[in-house]
Design a protein around this motif. Structure first.
Motif, mmCIF file in Angstrom:
data_model
loop_
_atom_site.group_PDB
_atom_site.id
_atom_site.type_symbol
_atom_site.label_atom_id
_atom_site.label_comp_id
_atom_site.label_asym_id
_atom_site.label_seq_id
_atom_site.Cartn_x
_atom_site.Cartn_y
_atom_site.Cartn_z
ATOM 1 N N ASP A 67 -52.027 19.735 -93.422
ATOM 2 C CA ASP A 67 -51.343 18.467 -93.194
ATOM 3 C C ASP A 67 -49.828 18.661 -93.129
ATOM 4 O OD1 ASP A 67 -51.124 15.691 -92.821
ATOM 5 O OD2 ASP A 67 -51.172 15.278 -94.965
ATOM 6 N N GLY A 71 -48.301 18.115 -89.668
ATOM 7 C CA GLY A 71 -47.604 16.833 -89.775
ATOM 8 C C GLY A 71 -46.137 16.908 -89.388
ATOM 9 N N LYS A 72 -45.573 18.102 -89.366
ATOM 10 C CA LYS A 72 -44.188 18.267 -88.894
ATOM 11 C C LYS A 72 -44.099 18.034 -87.393
ATOM 12 C CE LYS A 72 -42.944 21.633 -92.419
ATOM 13 N NZ LYS A 72 -42.610 23.032 -92.706
ATOM 14 N N ALA A 74 -46.726 16.049 -85.560
ATOM 15 C CA ALA A 74 -47.230 14.704 -85.248
ATOM 16 C C ALA A 74 -48.033 14.186 -86.432
ATOM 17 C CB ALA A 74 -48.115 14.725 -83.995
ATOM 18 N N GLU A 75 -48.021 12.899 -86.598
ATOM 19 C CA GLU A 75 -48.826 12.238 -87.638
ATOM 20 C C GLU A 75 -50.275 12.171 -87.134
ATOM 21 O OE1 GLU A 75 -49.454 10.316 -91.279
ATOM 22 O OE2 GLU A 75 -47.697 11.385 -90.545
ATOM 23 N N THR A 77 -54.042 10.940 -86.417
ATOM 24 C CA THR A 77 -54.711 9.644 -86.324
ATOM 25 C C THR A 77 -56.007 9.649 -87.131
ATOM 26 O OG1 THR A 77 -55.805 10.321 -84.275
ATOM 27 C CG2 THR A 77 -53.722 9.113 -84.065
ATOM 28 N N PHE A 107 -55.014 13.928 -83.323
ATOM 29 C CA PHE A 107 -53.606 13.581 -83.169
ATOM 30 C C PHE A 107 -53.443 12.670 -81.957
ATOM 31 C CE2 PHE A 107 -53.622 17.676 -85.356
ATOM 32 C CZ PHE A 107 -52.808 17.384 -86.442
#
Length: 156
Positions: A67, A71-72, A74-75, A77, A107
């Motif tokens: 994560d 997560g760096k 894209a967040e 989904t 994502f």
């Protein structure tokens, strides 16, 4: 002198600890030095068992790694993880075999999501091969010592 759970070296490295207390037959409350608490038990109720906590720790450790890395970019989904293994008893005693952690991560369908998707296999490999303390501890033989704090003290 460090207290229970304090780190003795730099951030992220050093001693770790938890303490737990028996709250009923087969039920325990574990506490970490930051004040977090969870209950666990023998499997007679809905609380997690120690084996389920081990599977949770293995998957959770890698989930955090994956994560943070993806997560760096894209967040996600969707971010779901399943951890399973087979409990056996053999000449080595009770243990888990065939532990498998499966990630289902999605994502957004955009440039940032593409970068995160591209990084996902590498993030899993980095976690498995180097980053995840929990799975690395299980994979690399690690001695576990059991001891009594004061074997001479009377019991209640």
């Amino acid at each position: 002198m460090t207290s229970v759970g304090e780190e003795r070296t730099g951030p992220g490295l050093g001693a770790r600890s938890v303490e737990f207390t028996r709250i009923a037959s087969g039920r325990y409350a574990a506490r970490n030095p930051r004040g977090g608490e969870l209950t666990f038990g023998s499997g007679d109720d809905s609380d997690f068992t120690p084996v389920e906590l081990l599977l949770t720790a293995i998957a959770g450790c890698s989930a955090v790694d994956v994560d943070l890395i993806t997560g760096k970019r894209a967040e996600p989904t969707a971010f779901d993880v399943t951890s399973n293994g087979t409990k056996i008893r053999d000449e080595s005693g009770n243990r888990l075999t065939d532990i498998e952690v499966t990630f289902t991560v999605r994502f957004p369908d955009d440039e940032a999501g593409d970068r995160a998707r591209e990084m996902l296999p590498r993030a899993l490999a980095m976690s498995h091969d180097r980053l995840c303390t929990v799975s690395r501890t299980v994979q690399v033989p690690t001695p576990v010592t059991m001891r009594l704090s004061d074997p001479e003290s009377p019991t209640d």
